[in-house]
Design a protein around this motif. Structure first.
Motif, short mmCIF file in Angstrom:
data_model
loop_
_atom_site.label_atom_id
_atom_site.label_comp_id
_atom_site.label_asym_id
_atom_site.label_seq_id
_atom_site.Cartn_x
_atom_site.Cartn_y
_atom_site.Cartn_z
N LEU A 204 0.83 -1.21 0.00
CA LEU A 204 0.00 0.00 0.00
C LEU A 204 0.87 1.25 0.00
O LEU A 204 0.62 2.20 -0.76
N VAL A 205 1.86 1.27 0.85
CA VAL A 205 2.77 2.42 0.94
C VAL A 205 3.46 2.66 -0.40
O VAL A 205 3.61 3.81 -0.84
N GLU A 206 3.87 1.60 -1.05
CA GLU A 206 4.60 1.74 -2.32
C GLU A 206 3.74 2.33 -3.43
O GLU A 206 4.22 3.12 -4.24
N HIS A 207 2.46 1.98 -3.45
CA HIS A 207 1.63 2.34 -4.60
C HIS A 207 0.59 3.42 -4.33
O HIS A 207 -0.04 3.92 -5.26
N SER A 208 0.39 3.79 -3.07
CA SER A 208 -0.70 4.71 -2.74
C SER A 208 -0.34 6.16 -3.05
O SER A 208 0.79 6.60 -2.87
N ASN A 209 -1.35 6.91 -3.47
CA ASN A 209 -1.21 8.34 -3.68
C ASN A 209 -1.70 9.13 -2.47
O ASN A 209 -1.74 10.36 -2.51
N ALA A 210 -2.08 8.43 -1.41
CA ALA A 210 -2.55 9.06 -0.18
C ALA A 210 -1.82 8.42 1.00
O ALA A 210 -1.33 7.29 0.90
N PRO A 211 -1.72 9.12 2.13
CA PRO A 211 -1.03 8.55 3.29
C PRO A 211 -1.69 7.25 3.76
O PRO A 211 -2.92 7.15 3.80
N ILE A 212 -0.85 6.28 4.13
CA ILE A 212 -1.32 5.02 4.68
C ILE A 212 -1.07 5.04 6.18
O ILE A 212 0.02 5.35 6.65
N ILE A 213 -2.10 4.70 6.95
CA ILE A 213 -1.97 4.58 8.40
C ILE A 213 -2.22 3.13 8.78
O ILE A 213 -3.33 2.61 8.59
N ASN A 214 -1.18 2.48 9.25
CA ASN A 214 -1.26 1.07 9.62
C ASN A 214 -2.15 0.91 10.84
O ASN A 214 -1.81 1.33 11.94
N SER A 215 -3.30 0.29 10.65
CA SER A 215 -4.25 0.08 11.73
C SER A 215 -4.18 -1.33 12.30
O SER A 215 -5.05 -1.73 13.04
N LEU A 216 -3.17 -2.06 11.95
CA LEU A 216 -2.80 -3.38 12.44
C LEU A 216 -2.37 -4.24 11.27
O LEU A 216 -3.04 -4.29 10.24
N CYS A 217 -1.23 -4.89 11.46
CA CYS A 217 -0.81 -5.98 10.60
C CYS A 217 -0.15 -7.00 11.52
O CYS A 217 -0.10 -6.81 12.73
N ASN A 218 0.35 -8.09 10.97
CA ASN A 218 0.89 -9.13 11.85
C ASN A 218 2.21 -8.75 12.51
O ASN A 218 2.68 -9.45 13.40
N MET A 219 2.78 -7.60 12.12
CA MET A 219 4.07 -7.19 12.67
C MET A 219 3.96 -5.96 13.58
O MET A 219 4.69 -5.86 14.57
N TYR A 220 3.04 -5.05 13.28
CA TYR A 220 2.99 -3.78 14.01
C TYR A 220 1.54 -3.35 14.30
O TYR A 220 0.61 -3.74 13.61
N HIS A 221 1.42 -2.49 15.32
CA HIS A 221 0.12 -1.88 15.67
C HIS A 221 0.40 -0.50 16.26
O HIS A 221 0.20 -0.25 17.45
N PRO A 222 0.84 0.47 15.42
CA PRO A 222 1.30 1.77 15.93
C PRO A 222 0.22 2.61 16.60
O PRO A 222 0.51 3.32 17.56
N LEU A 223 -1.03 2.55 16.13
CA LEU A 223 -2.08 3.35 16.76
C LEU A 223 -2.31 2.90 18.19
O LEU A 223 -2.57 3.72 19.08
N GLN A 224 -2.22 1.60 18.43
CA GLN A 224 -2.37 1.09 19.80
C GLN A 224 -1.24 1.61 20.68
O GLN A 224 -1.46 1.98 21.83
N ALA A 225 -0.04 1.67 20.14
CA ALA A 225 1.10 2.15 20.92
C ALA A 225 0.95 3.62 21.28
O ALA A 225 1.25 4.03 22.41
N ILE A 226 0.48 4.44 20.35
CA ILE A 226 0.26 5.86 20.64
C ILE A 226 -0.78 6.02 21.74
O ILE A 226 -0.61 6.79 22.69
N CYS A 227 -1.86 5.28 21.61
CA CYS A 227 -2.91 5.26 22.63
C CYS A 227 -2.36 4.84 23.98
O CYS A 227 -2.65 5.47 25.00
N ASP A 228 -1.54 3.81 23.99
CA ASP A 228 -0.98 3.32 25.26
C ASP A 228 -0.05 4.34 25.90
O ASP A 228 -0.03 4.50 27.12
N MET A 229 0.73 5.03 25.09
CA MET A 229 1.63 6.05 25.65
C MET A 229 0.83 7.20 26.26
O MET A 229 1.19 7.72 27.32
N LEU A 230 -0.27 7.57 25.62
CA LEU A 230 -1.14 8.61 26.20
C LEU A 230 -1.71 8.13 27.53
O LEU A 230 -1.73 8.89 28.52
#
Length: 318
Positions: free
Chosen positions: A118-144
C-alpha cells in the motif's frame, strides 16, 4: 509523503508530538467547546477517509470513523467482502484507484507485506491500523494512557509485558523505550521477540539509557513494574491452534499472585478483547486496571494520526 507504518520509523520527538496531539485532541473533544470543535471539523470537510479492513474490529473501526468525522471527513468502510481487492483486481490496481479518491487509507490487514505494498503504490497517506508485525495506533494510545496515569515525563517507569511476542508489544516496547521507560518482556519458552525489534530496541537503549529485559520468567519481569500488560494468547487467524497455544502459555496468566511482585501502585493494561486465560477478573476489574481508559484513548490516537499525516501532510511541528 509520510506514512505511519510502525513506531520504529518515528524519531523520539515525532512520537512525543503524536502523544501530545492525542492529549490535546482529547481535551478538545471532552470540553465540547463549540468554537474549537467547529474549527477542527472544517479541516477535512468534504473529504473521504477509507478504511480497508481485512480483519474484524471494534475499537479500531469506531475510533477511526469517529476521528474522521471529528475533522469533517466521511469515513468509508471497505471490508474484505466490499471491494475487489485480491479477488477480481490486483492489489496495485485497487490501491491506485482507492488512493486517488480519498485523503488517506487506514489499513487493517493480515501480512505486513500488504502494508508495504500500500505504501509503495498509494497516492494518499497510509496509516497502519494493524498488521501481523505492528500496531502503531495502539502504541500511541498506550503512551497517552501511561502519560496521563503515571506521567512518564516526570517519573522513571518500568513496563512489564507478560504474553506473546506479537504486533502489539513490537510497537509498544519501542514506544516505551523511546520515551525513556524500561521494558521487561516475558514470553513462554520457545517464543522469542523478532530480531528486528530486538535490534531496534537495543539501539534505543544505547542512546538514552533505558533498559530492555527479555526473559521467560514472569516473576522477574514483573518485579517492581509500574505497568503490567498482556494481550490475547490466540491472535485472529490462529484459532485452529488454540488448544496448543493455551498449553504453551500455561502459567502466564496475570493474577493477584503475579501482580504482588509489581509496584504497589501498578496499573494493568490490555488492548482488548480480553480472555480470562490472560488475566483474572480480580486484576482486570480492579482499581489497578486502566483498560477502559486505554480503549477510549484509541479515538484520540486516531485523531493525532490524521492531524499529522493527513491534515499537516507529515509535518510534525505544525
Amino acid at each position: 509523503m509520510r506514512h505511519l507504518v510502525s513506531i520504529k520509523d518515528l524519531s523520539s520527538r515525532e512520537l512525543e508530538v503524536l502523544v501530545d496531539k492525542a492529549e490535546e485532541y482529547k481535551r478538545i473533544f471532552k470540553s465540547q467547546d463549540a468554537t474549537e470543535v467547529q474549527r477542527n471539523h472544517l479541516k477535512l470537510l468534504g473529504r473521504t477517509v477509507a478504511l480497508i479492513f481485512s480483519k474484524r474490529s471494534t475499537r479500531t473501526r469506531i475510533s477511526t470513523e469517529g476521528a474522521a468525522a471529528f475533522f469533517g471527513a466521511q469515513p468509508m468502510f471497505l471490508g474484505k467482502d466490499d471491494i475487489q481487492l485480491g479477488v477480481n483486481e490486483s492489489f496495485y490496481d485497487t490501491t491506485k484507484v482507492v488512493s486517488s479518491m480519498v485523503s488517506c487509507i487506514f489499513a487493517r490487514v493480515n501480512d505486513h507485506e500488504e502494508i508495504l505494498n500500500l505504501v509503495e503504490h498509494s497516492n494518499a497517506p497510509i496509516i497502519n491500523s494493524l498488521c501481523n508485525m505492528y500496531h502503531p495506533l495502539q502504541a500511541i494510545c498506550d503512551m497517552l494512557t501511561i502519560k496521563e496515569t503515571l506521567n512518564y515525563t516526570r517519573n522513571k517507569l518500568k513496563v512489564a509485558w507478560i504474553g506473546d511476542a506479537n504486533n502489539v508489544i513490537n510497537d509498544m516496547a519501542i514506544a516505551c523505550l523511546k520515551l525513556g521507560m524500561d521494558v521487561a518482556i516475558s514470553t513462554p519458552p520457545g517464543i522469542e521477540m523478532s530480531p528486528i525489534i530486538v535490534k531496534a530496541a537495543e539501539d534505543i537503549t544505547k542512546q538514552n539509557g533505558s533498559k530492555l529485559l527479555l526473559t521467560h520468567d514472569s516473576v522477574q519481569a514483573c518485579k517492581d513494574a509500574h505497568i503490567l500488560v498482556t494481550d490475547t494468547f490466540v491472535s485472529m487467524g490462529e484459532e485452529y491452534a488454540k488448544e496448543a497455544k493455551l498449553r504453551q502459555f500455561k502459567g502466564f496468566q496475570i493474577n493477584q499472585e503475579l501482580a504482588q511482585h509489581a509496584d504497589s501502585n501498578y496499573k494493568f493494561m490490555h488492548c482488548l478483547p480480553r480472555h480470562t486465560e490472560e488475566v483474572t477478573d480480580e486484576v482486570f476489574y480492579s482499581d489497578h486496571s486502566i483498560v477502559f481508559e486505554e480503549a477510549e484513548n484509541r479515538l484520540y490516537a486516531a485523531m493525532a494520526a490524521i492531524d499529522v499525516f493527513v491534515i499537516n501532510k507529515g509535518n510534525f511541528e505544525i
